[in-house]
Design a protein around this motif. Structure first.
Motif, short mmCIF file in Angstrom:
data_model
loop_
_atom_site.label_atom_id
_atom_site.label_comp_id
_atom_site.label_asym_id
_atom_site.label_seq_id
_atom_site.Cartn_x
_atom_site.Cartn_y
_atom_site.Cartn_z
N SER A 64 -56.20 -57.64 68.86
CA SER A 64 -56.20 -58.49 70.19
C SER A 64 -54.76 -58.35 70.52
CB SER A 64 -56.69 -59.66 69.92
OG SER A 64 -55.96 -60.41 68.84
N GLU A 65 -53.88 -58.35 69.63
CA GLU A 65 -52.53 -58.41 70.04
C GLU A 65 -52.15 -56.91 70.59
OE1 GLU A 65 -50.97 -61.55 66.79
OE2 GLU A 65 -50.46 -59.09 66.32
N ASN A 66 -52.66 -55.92 70.07
CA ASN A 66 -52.49 -54.40 70.69
C ASN A 66 -52.87 -54.37 71.85
OD1 ASN A 66 -53.79 -51.48 70.38
ND2 ASN A 66 -51.44 -51.45 70.14
N PHE A 67 -54.04 -54.99 72.11
CA PHE A 67 -54.90 -54.68 73.55
C PHE A 67 -53.87 -55.37 74.60
CE2 PHE A 67 -57.73 -56.44 76.91
CZ PHE A 67 -58.54 -55.12 77.12
N TYR A 68 -53.19 -56.50 74.38
CA TYR A 68 -52.23 -56.96 75.43
C TYR A 68 -50.87 -56.26 75.35
CZ TYR A 68 -56.19 -60.38 76.34
OH TYR A 68 -57.26 -60.68 76.65
N SER A 69 -50.70 -54.95 74.68
CA SER A 69 -49.51 -54.68 74.68
C SER A 69 -48.41 -55.32 73.89
CB SER A 69 -48.73 -54.09 75.95
OG SER A 69 -49.87 -53.17 76.47
N LEU A 70 -48.67 -55.86 72.64
CA LEU A 70 -47.72 -56.73 71.98
C LEU A 70 -47.52 -56.23 70.49
CD1 LEU A 70 -49.08 -60.36 72.66
CD2 LEU A 70 -46.93 -59.14 73.69
N LYS A 71 -46.68 -56.46 69.78
CA LYS A 71 -46.26 -56.13 68.43
C LYS A 71 -45.93 -56.91 67.69
CE LYS A 71 -41.91 -54.14 69.21
NZ LYS A 71 -41.02 -52.88 69.48
N ARG A 72 -45.88 -56.84 66.50
CA ARG A 72 -45.20 -57.96 65.43
C ARG A 72 -44.08 -57.46 64.82
NH1 ARG A 72 -49.66 -61.17 61.86
NH2 ARG A 72 -51.39 -61.83 63.92
N VAL A 73 -42.95 -58.24 64.93
CA VAL A 73 -41.68 -57.93 64.42
C VAL A 73 -41.18 -58.80 63.42
CG1 VAL A 73 -40.96 -56.56 66.29
CG2 VAL A 73 -40.55 -58.80 66.23
N ALA A 74 -40.49 -58.61 62.37
CA ALA A 74 -40.04 -59.39 61.39
C ALA A 74 -39.01 -60.67 62.22
CB ALA A 74 -39.06 -58.75 60.41
N ALA A 75 -39.43 -61.75 61.63
CA ALA A 75 -38.58 -62.90 62.33
C ALA A 75 -37.15 -62.79 62.21
CB ALA A 75 -39.01 -64.23 61.68
N SER A 76 -36.71 -62.04 61.06
CA SER A 76 -35.35 -61.87 60.67
C SER A 76 -35.12 -60.37 60.33
CB SER A 76 -35.05 -62.86 59.73
OG SER A 76 -35.62 -62.81 58.45
N GLY A 77 -34.25 -60.01 60.58
CA GLY A 77 -33.86 -58.49 60.28
C GLY A 77 -34.17 -57.44 61.42
N ARG A 78 -33.99 -56.04 60.99
CA ARG A 78 -33.95 -55.12 62.08
C ARG A 78 -35.47 -54.82 62.73
NH1 ARG A 78 -31.42 -49.12 61.49
NH2 ARG A 78 -31.97 -48.42 63.63
N GLU A 79 -35.45 -54.71 64.02
CA GLU A 79 -36.86 -54.48 64.66
C GLU A 79 -37.37 -52.99 64.14
OE1 GLU A 79 -38.90 -54.46 68.82
OE2 GLU A 79 -37.13 -55.71 68.39
N ARG A 80 -38.47 -52.70 63.53
CA ARG A 80 -38.89 -51.51 63.54
C ARG A 80 -39.72 -51.12 64.60
NH1 ARG A 80 -40.28 -49.56 58.28
NH2 ARG A 80 -42.19 -48.97 59.02
#
Length: 319
Positions: free
Chosen positions: A51-67
């Motif tokens: 569902s998150e991908n359907f709305y053009s969202l992604k999960r990134v680490a709360a702390s650290g470098r974004e992948r």
């Protein structure tokens, strides 16, 4: 957000209970396994749930470098997200079902032999509503803090997984649609390498087509579910409105008592505490049919899928 779906196992169980009834009885397990594979695929390929991908969202680490999104989640972020997306909702749904059955037993004063393990079990069920209220309160407070900018995530699930949501960038979308080739593959011109590259392109195109078709199919199935459950329909196809079954042929060769109008088909005695199954219309002793339905989840006469909520007690003036 859960993926909406038409209850295909329910439709199959209604059309042929003897062959497809197990699909409806094991619907939660089947749905859970498919949900695990679906969420694992999207977490690995897009760093987001379906569902998150359907709305053009992604999960990134709360702390650290974004992948980059096309590299997917890795390590504990991936597995924690998968568990919280697929396993935890399944376990909570099962707990809700057990709690509902326990309430039915308490309402009808059915007490099984008490053992220390059963007392612990009942104590857990008694405490579960308070745990559920506490969890819902946490969710509400987390969303309230997110609205006022006091929290980075709107859901405790994201906080427990150690991730937050972010919008996909143009670079992310490009990388997910087109896989870059390595320099060695660009130089190589052998037939095997060209065939491998062509196969990879075809598989990527098919995967993208399936993903798009699945997104459209979800809404189409939701429309079908609304259509068949609409109040404007003359007949609603549910387990409580199955066609009236013909008289069982195998009962004609039994003892006269079993053919008696007041005999229970299970114990072959005069019924006590008459109870009718709304799925088939047959009348039994309450205790006989309760024990049978709890163990087999189907009508003993017709094989129609049946649950405890389909038991209807009959009250007569004599009683």
């Amino acid at each position: 957000m859960q993926v909406p779906s038409l209850n295909l196992p329910q439709v199959l169980a209604e059309s042929n209970p003897s062959r497809y009834g197990f699909l409806w009885r094991r619907f939660d397990e089947i749905h859970g396994v498919l949900d695990v594979f679906l969420q694992h695929h999207f977490l690995s390929r897009t760093s987001a749930s379906f569902s998150e991908n359907f709305y053009s969202l992604k999960r990134v680490a709360a702390s650290g470098r974004e992948r980059p999104a096309h590299l997917g989640l890795r390590g504990k972020h991936h597995w924690c997200s998968l568990i919280l997306l697929a396993l935890v909702p399944y376990l909570r749904a099962k707990l809700e079902q057990v709690l509902a059955k326990q309430r039915d037993e308490d309402d009808f004063s059915i007490r099984l032999p008490q053992t220390p393990l059963q007392r612990m079990y009942r104590a857990f069920l008694a405490a579960y509503p308070y745990v559920s209220v506490g969890w819902d309160s946490w969710v509400f407070c987390q969303q309230l803090l997110y609205v006022f900018g006091r929290a980075k995530t709107h859901s405790p699930f994201l906080w427990l997984a150690g991730v937050r949501l972010a919008h996909l960038t143009g670079h992310d979308i490009t990388n997910m649609d087109l896989k870059p080739a390595s320099p060695s593959r660009a130089i190589s011109s052998s037939v095997g390498e060209r065939l491998r590259r062509l196969t990879s392109t075809v598989v990527g195109g098919v995967a993208l087509s399936l993903s798009t078709s699945l997104s459209l199919g979800v809404f189409f199935l939701q429309f079908l579910e609304w259509w068949y459950s609409s109040e404007n329909q003359n007949t609603i196809k549910t387990l409580t409105s199955l066609p009236t079954p013909p008289p069982p042929i195998h009962l004609q060769n039994q003892e006269p008592l079993t053919r008696h109008s007041k005999a229970c088909p299970l114990c072959c005695k005069i019924r006590t505490n008459d109870t009718v199954l709304s799925t088939s219309g047959f009348v039994f002793c309450y205790r006989c049919i309760y024990v049978y339905i709890k163990a087999n989840q189907r009508c003993p006469m017709t094989g129609y899928p049946t649950e405890l909520q389909h038991l209807i007690k009959i009250y007569s003036p004599e009683s």
